[in-house]
Write a protein that holds these residues in place. Sequence first.
Motif, PDB file in Angstrom:
ATOM      1  N   THR A   1       1.422   5.314   0.439  1.00  0.00           N
ATOM      2  CA  THR A   1       0.931   6.586   0.984  1.00  0.00           C
ATOM      3  C   THR A   1       1.761   7.709   0.382  1.00  0.00           C
ATOM      4  OG1 THR A   1       2.420   6.420   2.879  1.00  0.00           O
ATOM      5  CG2 THR A   1       0.205   5.507   3.139  1.00  0.00           C
TER       6      THR A   1
ATOM      7  N   THR B   1       0.850  -1.189   0.000  1.00  0.00           N
ATOM      8  CA  THR B   1       0.000   0.000   0.000  1.00  0.00           C
ATOM      9  C   THR B   1       0.883   1.235   0.000  1.00  0.00           C
ATOM     10  OG1 THR B   1      -1.748  -1.159   1.179  1.00  0.00           O
ATOM     11  CG2 THR B   1      -1.786   1.263   1.252  1.00  0.00           C
TER      12      THR B   1
ATOM     13  N   PRO C   1       6.267   9.123  -2.319  1.00  0.00           N
ATOM     14  CA  PRO C   1       5.458   7.933  -2.034  1.00  0.00           C
ATOM     15  C   PRO C   1       6.179   7.039  -1.030  1.00  0.00           C
ATOM     16  CG  PRO C   1       6.639   7.617  -4.082  1.00  0.00           C
ATOM     17  CD  PRO C   1       7.007   9.000  -3.597  1.00  0.00           C
ATOM     18  N   ASN C   2       5.458   6.258  -0.251  1.00  0.00           N
ATOM     19  CA  ASN C   2       6.034   5.344   0.741  1.00  0.00           C
ATOM     20  C   ASN C   2       5.190   4.086   0.777  1.00  0.00           C
ATOM     21  OD1 ASN C   2       6.230   4.178   3.646  1.00  0.00           O
ATOM     22  ND2 ASN C   2       8.015   5.516   3.474  1.00  0.00           N
ATOM     23  N   ASP C   3       5.900   2.907   0.767  1.00  0.00           N
ATOM     24  CA  ASP C   3       5.173   1.626   0.757  1.00  0.00           C
ATOM     25  C   ASP C   3       5.087   0.999   2.134  1.00  0.00           C
ATOM     26  OD1 ASP C   3       7.741   0.803   1.235  1.00  0.00           O
ATOM     27  OD2 ASP C   3       7.908  -0.493  -0.531  1.00  0.00           O
TER      28      ASP C   3
END
Length: 958
Positions: free
Chosen positions: A564, A562, A602-604
């Motif tokens: 963010t 996911t 973005p960051n997973d």
Amino acid sequence: MRRSTAFRLAASLSLVLLLALLAQGLFAQSRYEMGRFMWQGREVVAIRVGPGLPPPVPPPDVMLPPSDRTMGTNTLANVPAWDWCYGCSATSAAMIAGYYDNLATGQYANMYAGPANGGVCPMNNETTWAAGESPLSATHMGYDGRATRGAVDDYWIVYNNPGPDPYIVNGWIEHTWADCTGDFMGTNQSKYGNVDGATTFYMYTNGDPLYDFSGAEPGSKDGCHGFAEFARSRGYTVASLQAFTQLIYPNSVYGSITHGFTFANFKSEVDAGRPVLIQVEGHTMVGFGYDDTGQLVYLRDTWDHSSHSMTWGGSYSGMTQYAVTCLQLPVNHPPTQPTVDVTPNTPKTADILTCTITGPSTDPDADLVTYDYEWYKGGVHQATYDKLGTYDLSATVPAAATTKGDTWKCVVTPNDGQIDGPSGEDSVTLVNTAPTQPVVDVTPDTPKTDDDLNVALTTPSTDADSDTITYTYKWYLGAVQQGAYDGLTTVPASATTKGDVWKCVVTPNDGSEDGPTGEDQVTVANSPPTAPVVDVTPDYPRTDQDLNVAITTPSTDADSDTVTIGYAWYKDTVHQPAYDGLTTVPHTATASGQTWKCVVTPNDGTVDGATGEDQVTVQNPTLAWAGTVGYETDGVDPDLGDPTLAAPTTFTFKVKYTDPTGNTPLVARCVIQKKGATGWSDQARIAMTVESGAIATGAIYSCATQLPNQVVKYRFLFQAADGTYLTGDPATFHSGRPGVAGCPHLCWTGKPGFETDGVSPDTGPTGTSFVFQVKYMDAAGDAPTQAQVQIRRNGVLWRTLDMSAWPGGSYCLGRIYQRRNTINKAGPGETYEYRFAFADASGAATGDPTNWQSAPTITGAGGAGLTSLAALPTRAGAQVTFSLAGAANVTATVVNVAGRPIRTLVADKPLDAGLQTLVWDRKAASGLTVPAGLYVIRVTAQSAGGGQSTALATVALK
């Protein structure tokens, strides 16, 4: 065992002679004593040796033990074994001479000089000459190539015959002594009292050695002395102390002596390489070896060609040992065999072969030993690598000379300067050299799940044997081999998962054996999300518009994590954390000229991905110089008009107006001012129109007008579509251009001390030197026809002084004029004023400096009397001179034309009244030489009463 004919012939006579001697009572302790006498304070006994007969039962032959001093044995090699030859003493001495003749060093090769055996003394006389014959013991015509009479012919009659000898009886001339021991030892010679077969020896009866005795001559001959004379006749040096006869100790025949020649002394002679004459009652033999066990002496007994033994001090065939005769010729002994080791023991082709002497040779004579190193490959001598005659304890063969499978041997031969010792050697065989370890690299170093894994050899293996190298590749996931990918250099991305540890092991092989493996491993890392595509709008924001950011292409994640999103705003590269996380920046936070950037990350859940960003610049309309010819750095062309033309000059004004939105400005005009008596005032406001270009990217606005004379100022006044007036350089007033040729204009120079007036200093005591400065400008570029400073004292014109122009500058743009004046007299309350009077052909100059200015002010009761300041350039710098009316403390400083200090020449230095001189070496305070140019010397003098004078002088350095 065969016995010689001579012995058999003599056997019948010896008993008769022996009985006769005993009947006469000639022997005190030994039946062979011939008499006793005193010699040099000690008693000497003469003993006749021989003629001796072989025993009825021959002594047994013995087998000689190996020579090993550590085991208590030693025997000398190459000692001849002869049967009796006309006297046992001469025969034994000849065998010893034959031993020396056979030494490998060749140092006594002249002991035997006959033709037999190539000139080398034979080991067996019977097979060379005949039984009972030895020309080295007794020369004999017909033997050994002798054609004249010799010792046998001149002296021998029959065994035990007392003579007279044949040469005496027959009256012929005795042969010359030369070739045999019997000649020199007196053997068989009746003139010395010796019967045929006998030799006389002399010795001390107290056990001391009797050296090289000749005291009984000419009536008798000592066999020891004769043996030494024989050696000397062959060309060898024999010192007296090297030849002696000595009773042995202990002694069965002369039991009363307390010392003498011992078994240990005998061993020392053998160990030194010297055989010894063993004297037993009635017989002489050769002792050439020993065995500590039983104190055995190994013998040649002159009766056969074998080796025998006896116990030291005992008897041999019934004959008791009582003495020895020694001829101590120095004997060179070869060095011992060295111990050799070729390393490495299992060499490879990359190895240097080193032959090392691990156990050096020793030399019994303490001679210095050198070594010859000889190398052999496969039995073939490799002379290129030999190392001869060296003291080094090692020698090498380079790796380049060796090949797998070669057998190399090193033979090391010691030499003491005369003779080689036994060689030592060692050999090795070169084995296969495995290939080197390869350097392996699995890439990428930090793979993601969408990356293939590739392996490469960054440094391949090498093989010293030039063998062909092959490689095997094995892949491991964790510790588990992945056989499906063995032999491959790539693992596809489809086989990998985040967190996997993959390793590749590469093994080289040269066809014979594997080399060391190389390996590398990587861990499949988390795949960060991709960079989003970001858009900040509007593209050309104004200060009344909000900034908004949107993601036009979202991030994706290869690991299906996911994602963010984080927002960060930057204003002119400075982070603005107040707006982080927001997608809008209000227009109230922005200003024209600012650049706003939004960085989207973005960051997973584990790592950040690549950022996306976009930026815009908030920009209201702007003014800039047109940048075209004539308008590069200003907004008017031409800069100067001429009223003498038929038509007045028309001046064109241009400026660039830019509005990214493309909106037309509400106001576009050029404002022109002129200088009047009360200051500046608007002369014209001229509307400007678009000449070229587009407003969004920069449109050129222009207008044209004619101007009156005198210098004017101008600016461009623009009002944007939103009603905002523009700022910037073109929107500010600019002086000095354009203008029409006319009256000149004066203004303050703005130099240090002259920022707002035209004199410096403003105050000073009587005697102060004041400097007056002003800037002169003429639009036509004309030089002034008048350049003066006028000074009023108490409201009355006091002085009018002409001024001089500084170097540099131009009349058009402004040139500085200067004059110095010293005020030496002033009373209380007196005032001074000044103004500048300049003019050219068109009239008097205008400007504030033309008005009266209050200054300077004279202070104090009296000055320091500083006058006549002058500065003259010299080759090394400058010379400064001035006068003092009285004693004063002086400070002198060098400054540049901008007033910046360069160097202090003196600081508060006390000086007496009169002419003073200072020298400047053209150096700045830093020690560096200053460049060419105009420099100012400022001198201040302060008197004890507080009065102060300051003067300035300029100097131009080239």
